[in-house]
Write a protein that holds these residues in place. Structure first.
Motif, short mmCIF file in Angstrom:
data_model
loop_
_atom_site.label_atom_id
_atom_site.label_comp_id
_atom_site.label_asym_id
_atom_site.label_seq_id
_atom_site.Cartn_x
_atom_site.Cartn_y
_atom_site.Cartn_z
N THR A 97 0.83 -1.20 0.00
CA THR A 97 0.00 0.00 0.00
C THR A 97 0.86 1.25 0.00
N PHE A 98 0.48 2.21 -0.83
CA PHE A 98 1.10 3.53 -0.78
C PHE A 98 0.11 4.57 -1.28
N TYR A 99 0.27 5.78 -0.77
CA TYR A 99 -0.56 6.91 -1.16
C TYR A 99 0.33 8.13 -1.37
N GLY A 100 -0.11 9.02 -2.24
CA GLY A 100 0.58 10.28 -2.41
C GLY A 100 0.52 11.08 -1.12
N THR A 101 1.51 11.92 -0.89
CA THR A 101 1.58 12.68 0.36
C THR A 101 0.36 13.58 0.55
N GLY A 102 -0.29 13.98 -0.52
CA GLY A 102 -1.50 14.79 -0.41
C GLY A 102 -2.66 14.05 0.23
N SER A 103 -2.56 12.73 0.29
CA SER A 103 -3.61 11.90 0.91
C SER A 103 -3.30 11.57 2.37
N TRP A 104 -2.09 11.86 2.81
CA TRP A 104 -1.68 11.51 4.17
C TRP A 104 -2.49 12.32 5.18
N GLY A 105 -2.88 11.67 6.26
CA GLY A 105 -3.57 12.35 7.35
C GLY A 105 -5.02 12.71 7.04
N LYS A 106 -5.56 12.17 5.97
CA LYS A 106 -6.94 12.51 5.58
C LYS A 106 -7.89 11.32 5.69
N GLY A 107 -7.43 10.22 6.28
CA GLY A 107 -8.29 9.07 6.47
C GLY A 107 -8.42 8.16 5.27
N ILE A 108 -7.65 8.40 4.23
CA ILE A 108 -7.74 7.59 3.01
C ILE A 108 -7.29 6.16 3.28
N ASN A 109 -6.16 6.00 3.96
CA ASN A 109 -5.66 4.65 4.25
C ASN A 109 -6.66 3.88 5.10
N ARG A 110 -7.18 4.50 6.13
CA ARG A 110 -8.16 3.84 7.00
C ARG A 110 -9.41 3.47 6.20
N ALA A 111 -9.87 4.35 5.35
CA ALA A 111 -11.07 4.08 4.55
C ALA A 111 -10.84 2.91 3.60
N ALA A 112 -9.68 2.88 2.96
CA ALA A 112 -9.36 1.78 2.04
C ALA A 112 -9.23 0.47 2.79
N LYS A 113 -8.53 0.49 3.92
CA LYS A 113 -8.38 -0.73 4.72
C LYS A 113 -9.74 -1.21 5.22
N ALA A 114 -10.61 -0.29 5.64
CA ALA A 114 -11.94 -0.69 6.11
C ALA A 114 -12.73 -1.36 4.99
N LEU A 115 -12.67 -0.82 3.78
CA LEU A 115 -13.35 -1.45 2.65
C LEU A 115 -12.83 -2.87 2.43
N LEU A 116 -11.50 -3.01 2.42
CA LEU A 116 -10.90 -4.32 2.19
C LEU A 116 -11.23 -5.29 3.33
N LEU A 117 -11.10 -4.82 4.56
CA LEU A 117 -11.35 -5.70 5.71
C LEU A 117 -12.82 -6.12 5.78
N ASP A 118 -13.72 -5.19 5.58
CA ASP A 118 -15.14 -5.54 5.60
C ASP A 118 -15.45 -6.58 4.52
N TYR A 119 -14.80 -6.45 3.39
CA TYR A 119 -15.00 -7.40 2.30
C TYR A 119 -14.39 -8.77 2.63
N VAL A 120 -13.09 -8.82 2.95
CA VAL A 120 -12.43 -10.11 3.11
C VAL A 120 -12.90 -10.87 4.34
N PHE A 121 -13.36 -10.16 5.36
CA PHE A 121 -13.83 -10.87 6.55
C PHE A 121 -15.17 -11.57 6.31
N GLN A 122 -15.74 -11.43 5.13
CA GLN A 122 -16.87 -12.27 4.73
C GLN A 122 -16.40 -13.68 4.38
N PHE A 123 -15.07 -13.82 4.13
CA PHE A 123 -14.53 -15.07 3.59
C PHE A 123 -13.43 -15.69 4.44
N VAL A 124 -12.72 -14.89 5.24
CA VAL A 124 -11.61 -15.40 6.04
C VAL A 124 -11.76 -14.97 7.49
N GLU A 125 -10.99 -15.61 8.36
CA GLU A 125 -11.00 -15.28 9.78
C GLU A 125 -9.82 -14.40 10.19
N THR A 126 -8.73 -14.42 9.38
CA THR A 126 -7.50 -13.71 9.75
C THR A 126 -6.94 -12.95 8.56
#
Length: 180
Positions: A97-126
């Protein structure tokens, strides 16, 4: 429930995660060309076009890489990846994972991880994360999501030399409690 895919289209009000395409190279490299992004990453030369080209080839080969896009502007913000799905272990990894510095501190990483985690936890436990041993910024960010360090491992990135990574782990149960 939909069948599991390494590259679903995922979105919330602010961002969209789209399967990475070969035509995304120029837009993604324009983000990645900033050396500051890579200061703490395992390969600090990824801002160089030739090194990023290898990184991008690995992303395409993985068939699990995403382009992260700002929904309001259509701008490419960065990239992330699902990889090493293991049905026997009931686990998957999120990283690269990487983001441009203009995205740092704006919740972009957390939002992307939340989307991925909410999705994959439908299929995996870890879910596990490889984070460079010197990448303190990412280590702090992943701990804020509830992940804990469980190991240290040499990781060989596509076309690159092995680098020491910390392995963080997040369980479905911990995420459910932490995401509230």
């Amino acid at each position: 429930m939909c069948p599991f895919s390494l590259q679903p289209v995922l979105e919330n009000d602010a961002i969209r995660l789209l399967p990475l395409q070969p035509s995304d190279f120029d837009a993604l490299y324009s983000v990645a060309a900033d050396p500051k992004i890579w200061e703490q990453h395992p390969n600090q030369d990824r801002w160089q076009r030739s090194v990023f080209t290898t990184f991008f080839a690995g992303a395409m080969q993985s068939e699990g890489a995403f382009k992260v896009v700002d929904k309001a502007t259509g701008a490419t913000l960065g990239s992330t990846r699902l990889y090493d799905y293991n049905p026997q272990d009931n686990s998957i990894l999120i990283g690269y994972t990487f983001y441009g510095t203009g995205s740092w501190g704006k919740g972009i990483n957390r939002a992307a991880k939340a989307l991925l985690l909410d999705y994959v936890f439908q299929f995996v436990e870890t879910v596990r994360f490889h984070i460079g041993a010197g990448n303190v910024r990412s280590q702090i960010a992943i701990q804020r999501l509830g992940a804990i360090k469980v190991a240290e491992q040499e990781v060989t990135y596509y076309g690159e030399l092995p680098k020491l990574n910390f392995v963080y782990e997040l369980t479905k149960q911990t995420w459910a409690a932490h995401a509230k």
